[in-house]
Scaffold this motif. Structure first.
Motif, PDB file in Angstrom:
ATOM      1  N   GLY A   1     -33.440  -7.502  18.999  1.00  0.00           N
ATOM      2  CA  GLY A   1     -33.654  -7.811  20.411  1.00  0.00           C
ATOM      3  C   GLY A   1     -33.790  -6.552  21.249  1.00  0.00           C
ATOM      4  N   ALA A   2     -33.285  -6.615  22.487  1.00  0.00           N
ATOM      5  CA  ALA A   2     -33.476  -5.524  23.436  1.00  0.00           C
ATOM      6  C   ALA A   2     -32.875  -4.204  22.944  1.00  0.00           C
ATOM      7  N   VAL A   3     -31.632  -4.242  22.497  1.00  0.00           N
ATOM      8  CA  VAL A   3     -30.963  -2.999  22.083  1.00  0.00           C
ATOM      9  C   VAL A   3     -31.669  -2.405  20.860  1.00  0.00           C
ATOM     10  N   SER A   4     -31.884  -3.238  19.848  1.00  0.00           N
ATOM     11  CA  SER A   4     -32.464  -2.718  18.595  1.00  0.00           C
ATOM     12  C   SER A   4     -33.861  -2.150  18.806  1.00  0.00           C
TER      13      SER A   4
ATOM     14  N   TRP B   1     -32.839  -8.195  10.779  1.00  0.00           N
ATOM     15  CA  TRP B   1     -32.845  -9.658  10.611  1.00  0.00           C
ATOM     16  C   TRP B   1     -32.871 -10.272  11.997  1.00  0.00           C
ATOM     17  N   ASP B   2     -33.572 -11.371  12.163  1.00  0.00           N
ATOM     18  CA  ASP B   2     -33.509 -12.096  13.438  1.00  0.00           C
ATOM     19  C   ASP B   2     -34.045 -13.511  13.226  1.00  0.00           C
ATOM     20  N   PRO B   3     -33.428 -14.505  13.859  1.00  0.00           N
ATOM     21  CA  PRO B   3     -33.969 -15.876  13.741  1.00  0.00           C
ATOM     22  C   PRO B   3     -35.292 -16.042  14.487  1.00  0.00           C
TER      23      PRO B   3
ATOM     24  N   ALA C   1     -32.781 -14.797   9.142  1.00  0.00           N
ATOM     25  CA  ALA C   1     -31.399 -14.573   9.554  1.00  0.00           C
ATOM     26  C   ALA C   1     -30.453 -15.630   9.009  1.00  0.00           C
ATOM     27  N   ALA C   2     -29.201 -15.219   8.809  1.00  0.00           N
ATOM     28  CA  ALA C   2     -28.116 -16.186   8.619  1.00  0.00           C
ATOM     29  C   ALA C   2     -27.676 -16.548  10.030  1.00  0.00           C
ATOM     30  N   PHE C   3     -28.189 -17.661  10.510  1.00  0.00           N
ATOM     31  CA  PHE C   3     -27.992 -18.017  11.923  1.00  0.00           C
ATOM     32  C   PHE C   3     -27.492 -19.447  12.030  1.00  0.00           C
TER      33      PHE C   3
ATOM     34  N   ALA D   1     -26.321  -5.741  16.128  1.00  0.00           N
ATOM     35  CA  ALA D   1     -26.817  -5.658  17.502  1.00  0.00           C
ATOM     36  C   ALA D   1     -27.412  -7.025  17.843  1.00  0.00           C
ATOM     37  N   ALA D   2     -26.781  -8.060  17.315  1.00  0.00           N
ATOM     38  CA  ALA D   2     -27.230  -9.430  17.578  1.00  0.00           C
ATOM     39  C   ALA D   2     -26.349 -10.044  18.659  1.00  0.00           C
ATOM     40  N   SER D   3     -26.730 -11.254  19.054  1.00  0.00           N
ATOM     41  CA  SER D   3     -26.073 -11.926  20.186  1.00  0.00           C
ATOM     42  C   SER D   3     -24.567 -12.073  19.986  1.00  0.00           C
ATOM     43  N   THR D   4     -23.888 -12.190  21.104  1.00  0.00           N
ATOM     44  CA  THR D   4     -22.436 -12.387  21.088  1.00  0.00           C
ATOM     45  C   THR D   4     -22.121 -13.823  20.663  1.00  0.00           C
ATOM     46  N   GLU D   5     -21.290 -13.944  19.646  1.00  0.00           N
ATOM     47  CA  GLU D   5     -20.916 -15.279  19.159  1.00  0.00           C
ATOM     48  C   GLU D   5     -19.768 -15.845  20.000  1.00  0.00           C
TER      49      GLU D   5
ATOM     50  N   LEU E   1     -20.692 -13.044   7.596  1.00  0.00           N
ATOM     51  CA  LEU E   1     -21.469 -13.063   6.345  1.00  0.00           C
ATOM     52  C   LEU E   1     -22.202 -11.739   6.158  1.00  0.00           C
ATOM     53  N   TYR E   2     -22.761 -11.227   7.256  1.00  0.00           N
ATOM     54  CA  TYR E   2     -23.438  -9.918   7.168  1.00  0.00           C
ATOM     55  C   TYR E   2     -22.434  -8.816   6.813  1.00  0.00           C
ATOM     56  N   ALA E   3     -21.267  -8.863   7.495  1.00  0.00           N
ATOM     57  CA  ALA E   3     -20.271  -7.809   7.254  1.00  0.00           C
ATOM     58  C   ALA E   3     -19.787  -7.864   5.813  1.00  0.00           C
TER      59      ALA E   3
ATOM     60  N   LYS F   1     -19.794   0.475  24.108  1.00  0.00           N
ATOM     61  CA  LYS F   1     -19.256   0.792  25.449  1.00  0.00           C
ATOM     62  C   LYS F   1     -20.374   1.340  26.328  1.00  0.00           C
ATOM     63  N   THR F   2     -20.933   0.459  27.146  1.00  0.00           N
ATOM     64  CA  THR F   2     -22.021   0.872  28.038  1.00  0.00           C
ATOM     65  C   THR F   2     -21.655   0.380  29.438  1.00  0.00           C
ATOM     66  N   GLY F   3     -22.489   0.609  30.410  1.00  0.00           N
ATOM     67  CA  GLY F   3     -22.393  -0.004  31.737  1.00  0.00           C
ATOM     68  C   GLY F   3     -21.023   0.077  32.389  1.00  0.00           C
TER      69      GLY F   3
ATOM     70  N   ASN G   1     -31.293 -10.470  31.148  1.00  0.00           N
ATOM     71  CA  ASN G   1     -31.950 -10.423  29.839  1.00  0.00           C
ATOM     72  C   ASN G   1     -31.432 -11.555  28.949  1.00  0.00           C
ATOM     73  N   ARG G   2     -31.888 -11.576  27.676  1.00  0.00           N
ATOM     74  CA  ARG G   2     -31.489 -12.657  26.774  1.00  0.00           C
ATOM     75  C   ARG G   2     -29.976 -12.612  26.532  1.00  0.00           C
ATOM     76  N   ASP G   3     -29.438 -11.390  26.499  1.00  0.00           N
ATOM     77  CA  ASP G   3     -27.987 -11.228  26.332  1.00  0.00           C
ATOM     78  C   ASP G   3     -27.264 -11.918  27.483  1.00  0.00           C
TER      79      ASP G   3
ATOM     80  N   THR H   1     -15.628 -14.393  24.696  1.00  0.00           N
ATOM     81  CA  THR H   1     -15.539 -13.301  23.727  1.00  0.00           C
ATOM     82  C   THR H   1     -15.724 -11.969  24.443  1.00  0.00           C
ATOM     83  N   LYS H   2     -16.709 -11.930  25.351  1.00  0.00           N
ATOM     84  CA  LYS H   2     -17.021 -10.698  26.072  1.00  0.00           C
ATOM     85  C   LYS H   2     -15.888 -10.340  27.036  1.00  0.00           C
ATOM     86  N   GLU H   3     -15.361 -11.376  27.687  1.00  0.00           N
ATOM     87  CA  GLU H   3     -14.333 -11.154  28.700  1.00  0.00           C
ATOM     88  C   GLU H   3     -13.100 -10.491  28.073  1.00  0.00           C
TER      89      GLU H   3
HETATM   90  N1  LIG Z   1     -26.984  -3.465  25.887  1.00  0.00           N
HETATM   91  C1  LIG Z   1     -25.737  -3.208  26.071  1.00  0.00           C
HETATM   92  O1  LIG Z   1     -25.375  -2.443  26.933  1.00  0.00           O
HETATM   93  C2  LIG Z   1     -24.696  -3.828  25.202  1.00  0.00           C
HETATM   94  C3  LIG Z   1     -23.392  -3.349  25.293  1.00  0.00           C
HETATM   95  C4  LIG Z   1     -22.406  -3.907  24.505  1.00  0.00           C
HETATM   96  C5  LIG Z   1     -22.731  -4.894  23.597  1.00  0.00           C
HETATM   97  N2  LIG Z   1     -23.986  -5.379  23.545  1.00  0.00           N
HETATM   98  C6  LIG Z   1     -24.232  -6.450  22.628  1.00  0.00           C
HETATM   99  O2  LIG Z   1     -25.289  -6.137  21.766  1.00  0.00           O
HETATM  100  C7  LIG Z   1     -25.892  -7.354  21.352  1.00  0.00           C
HETATM  101  C8  LIG Z   1     -27.401  -7.221  21.500  1.00  0.00           C
HETATM  102  O3  LIG Z   1     -27.752  -7.107  22.865  1.00  0.00           O
HETATM  103  P1  LIG Z   1     -29.269  -7.288  23.295  1.00  0.00           P
HETATM  104  O4  LIG Z   1     -29.354  -6.977  24.722  1.00  0.00           O
HETATM  105  O5  LIG Z   1     -30.158  -6.582  22.320  1.00  0.00           O
HETATM  106  O6  LIG Z   1     -29.452  -8.875  23.115  1.00  0.00           O
HETATM  107  P2  LIG Z   1     -30.794  -9.669  22.736  1.00  0.00           P
HETATM  108  O7  LIG Z   1     -30.485 -11.083  23.071  1.00  0.00           O
HETATM  109  O8  LIG Z   1     -31.994  -9.022  23.338  1.00  0.00           O
HETATM  110  O9  LIG Z   1     -30.915  -9.477  21.155  1.00  0.00           O
HETATM  111  C9  LIG Z   1     -30.059 -10.088  20.274  1.00  0.00           C
HETATM  112  C10 LIG Z   1     -30.886 -10.618  19.116  1.00  0.00           C
HETATM  113  O10 LIG Z   1     -29.977 -11.081  18.117  1.00  0.00           O
HETATM  114  C11 LIG Z   1     -30.597 -12.167  17.498  1.00  0.00           C
HETATM  115  N3  LIG Z   1     -29.583 -12.911  16.753  1.00  0.00           N
HETATM  116  C12 LIG Z   1     -28.679 -13.804  17.222  1.00  0.00           C
HETATM  117  N4  LIG Z   1     -27.922 -14.274  16.212  1.00  0.00           N
HETATM  118  C13 LIG Z   1     -28.347 -13.671  15.082  1.00  0.00           C
HETATM  119  C14 LIG Z   1     -27.968 -13.741  13.723  1.00  0.00           C
HETATM  120  N5  LIG Z   1     -26.983 -14.552  13.327  1.00  0.00           N
HETATM  121  N6  LIG Z   1     -28.626 -12.966  12.830  1.00  0.00           N
HETATM  122  C15 LIG Z   1     -29.618 -12.140  13.225  1.00  0.00           C
HETATM  123  N7  LIG Z   1     -30.025 -12.029  14.503  1.00  0.00           N
HETATM  124  C16 LIG Z   1     -29.395 -12.801  15.421  1.00  0.00           C
HETATM  125  C17 LIG Z   1     -31.255 -12.911  18.643  1.00  0.00           C
HETATM  126  O11 LIG Z   1     -32.282 -13.766  18.195  1.00  0.00           O
HETATM  127  C18 LIG Z   1     -31.780 -11.773  19.488  1.00  0.00           C
HETATM  128  O12 LIG Z   1     -33.116 -11.447  19.190  1.00  0.00           O
HETATM  129  C19 LIG Z   1     -25.281  -8.471  22.199  1.00  0.00           C
HETATM  130  O13 LIG Z   1     -24.249  -9.115  21.480  1.00  0.00           O
HETATM  131  C20 LIG Z   1     -24.670  -7.712  23.334  1.00  0.00           C
HETATM  132  O14 LIG Z   1     -23.572  -8.402  23.914  1.00  0.00           O
HETATM  133  C21 LIG Z   1     -24.996  -4.845  24.315  1.00  0.00           C
END
Ligand SMILES: NC(=O)c1ccc[n+]([C@@H]2O[C@H](COP(=O)([O-])OP(=O)(O)OC[C@H]3O[C@@H](n4cnc5c(N)ncnc54)[C@H](O)[C@@H]3O)[C@@H](O)[C@H]2O)c1
Length: 440
Positions: A25-28, A85-87, A122-124, A171-175, A206-208, A249-251, A281-283, A295-297
């Motif tokens: 996603g955005a970070v990767s 990996w990504d769904p 992905a394992a999603f 760097a996938a979504s927060t569960e 599962l990934y870990a 640790k950002t922002g 954003n998607r996050d 989880t984030k809180e």
């Molecule tokens: N950007 C930041 O400053 C920051 C700081 C701390 C933590 N994070 C965390 O980093 C993660 C990524 O942030 P982002 O902005 O890139 O989010 P994003 O939504 O742009 O990207 C996350 C990607 O993960 C994918 N995904 C979800 N579940 C998955 C799974 N089981 N397997 C593989 N892929 C999966 C989603 O489809 C999505 O494309 C988030 O959990 C976010 O909370 C980001």
């Protein structure tokens, strides 16, 4: 702790380093684009310690302060290959376009490279990330089967790309918020739970598990429980794999851990700290779900408690009110705005206020962290370090620590620890900043 380590104990960084990203996603994609743009001489890796920071060695008068990348046997950017990996089946270029972090003039010239990075399935499971769905997912009768498929992906990637070493970063979504249960208490229980499809086993685990079984260092960039359970901590120790986490640790938390140690150092009291964010954003959308936000809180709230030590300073910090909000607001995209209102008090209890309005860019702050973690975890593995790498706490909102220890959140202590660990690894003198020797 001097002299018991030497650079000869570190395996050289020869060959290719595969960086496996869970989530494209955005970070990767911002991370991948930045590395490639730097390799092409089109950008500078600002924000990355491994690429830009120096380290002082020896006495202040020695004038020895090499760049970290010259001091340490780190893998170079040219040695990195990327996998993910990504769904959602978008390649890295298409996904970067959706994320909208980078301007067309920065991302378009990288299309040839970025569009070649396709996500593996992905394992999603939507039960763990409610606001997301995608078709690029693995199928299997049990969670164990999915995890075995991830192991096959790891081996296949290593072979296809001729990688000498790998690291994996979540760097996938927060569960959704989860607490440790009996299913996490030992590796045997964990593996049984994978086989019986126990709800206690989240996809991130599962990934870990797959990474640790394959000897691949793993860092968790999100606040998910993931590695923070006895089963996987034991597995990392047993298989001698270095790990790190949780939550980049950002922002706002970055600012919090910069400002709070300063207030505390001057013995200024705190009545309250109210933090709110808007992001689109998607996050932000995923965090709009209360279970992911929880989880984030938890991850965001811990930092102040540990830095301020209210038990030791009840008059200054005992009654502090701390609140964190995240609001999904689409017009802002990845450009988050984080407000902090900080009510402080000083001499004789007189009130003052501090306001921080940080117009930040989440992924721009996170991308260099991904790079540093990948290079440092690879270094740690070649240096024979394993288990929790506390010196990498610098990069995390909720640092993993050994049993019975409390996490260190103060960014200045974290930074000092990181650099002293690097000096120690390279057989250099620790720096205490005592400095009396200059006045003898
Ligand atoms: N950007 C930041 O400053 C920051 C700081 C701390 C933590 N994070 C965390 O980093 C993660 C990524 O942030 P982002 O902005 O890139 O989010 P994003 O939504 O742009 O990207 C996350 C990607 O993960 C994918 N995904 C979800 N579940 C998955 C799974 N089981 N397997 C593989 N892929 C999966 C989603 O489809 C999505 O494309 C988030 O959990 C976010 O909370 C980001």
């Amino acid at each position: 702790m001097n002299g018991d380590r030497s650079p000869e104990q570190i395996e050289p960084a020869d060959g290719k380093l595969g960086v496996l990203l869970v989530g494209l996603g955005a970070v990767s994609t911002t991370f991948i684009a930045g590395v490639e743009a730097t390799r092409r001489g089109r950008a500078k890796p600002f924000g990355s310690l491994t690429q830009m920071q120096t380290i002082r060695l020896g006495r202040r008068t020695d004038a020895r302060a090499p760049l970290l990348k010259d001091f340490l046997p780190l893998a170079g950017l040219d040695q990195i290959v990327f996998g993910a990996w990504d769904p959602i089946p978008d390649n890295a270029f298409a996904s970067a376009k959706v994320a909208g972090v980078l301007r067309p003039e920065d991302i378009d010239p990288l299309e040839d490279f970025m569009s070649g990075i396709e996500p593996m399935s992905a394992a999603f499971d939507k039960a763990y990330v409610k606001k997301l769905d995608g078709p690029n997912v693995k199928r299997g009768a049990s969670k164990r089967e999915l995890a075995e498929q991830i192991r096959e992906d790891i081996r296949g990637f290593r072979e296809k790309n001729g990688c000498d070493r790998l690291v994996m970063i979540w760097a996938a979504s927060t569960e959704i918020f989860m607490r440790p249960t009996d299913a996490h208490a030992s590796l045997e229980a964990f593996e049984r739970a994978m086989e019986s499809n126990d709800a206690a086993i989240a996809p991130s685990m599962l990934y870990a598990w797959a990474a640790l079984q394959e000897g691949v260092p793993f860092a968790n960039g999100a606040p998910n429980l993931t590695l923070d359970i006895p089963a996987l901590l034991d597995l990392a120790a047993e298989n001698e794999v270095p790990i790190g986490g949780k939550d980049f640790k950002t922002g706002q938390t970055l600012m919090k851990t910069i400002v709070a140690p300063g207030l505390k150092a001057r013995m200024l009291g705190l009545r309250g700290w109210f933090s709110t964010n808007i992001l689109g954003n998607r996050d932000g959308e995923v965090l709009d779900d209360p279970e992911s936000f929880k989880t984030k809180e938890e991850s965001k709230l811990g930092a102040l408690e540990y830095i301020l030590q209210p038990d030791m300073y009840p008059e200054l910090y005992g009654n502090m009110y701390h609140k964190v909000r995240i609001n999904y607001y689409p017009p802002r995209g990845d450009n988050k705005e984080g407000w902090d209102n900080i009510d402080i008090f000083g001499w004789m209890g007189y009130d003052m206020q501090l306001k921080i309005d940080f117009l930040c860019r989440d992924s721009i702050l996170a991308a260099p962290i991904v790079l540093d973690l990948a290079l440092f975890l690879d270094l740690a593995q070649r240096a024979g370090l394993s288990g929790i790498q506390e010196w990498l706490s610098f990069y995390f909102k909720a640092p993993l620590v050994g049993r019975g220890l409390y996490p260190e959140h103060d960014i200045f202590i974290q930074h000092w620890k990181l650099k002293n660990t690097l000096r120690w690894l390279m057989g250099e003198q620790q720096i205490t900043h005592l400095g009396v020797e200059y006045y003898d």
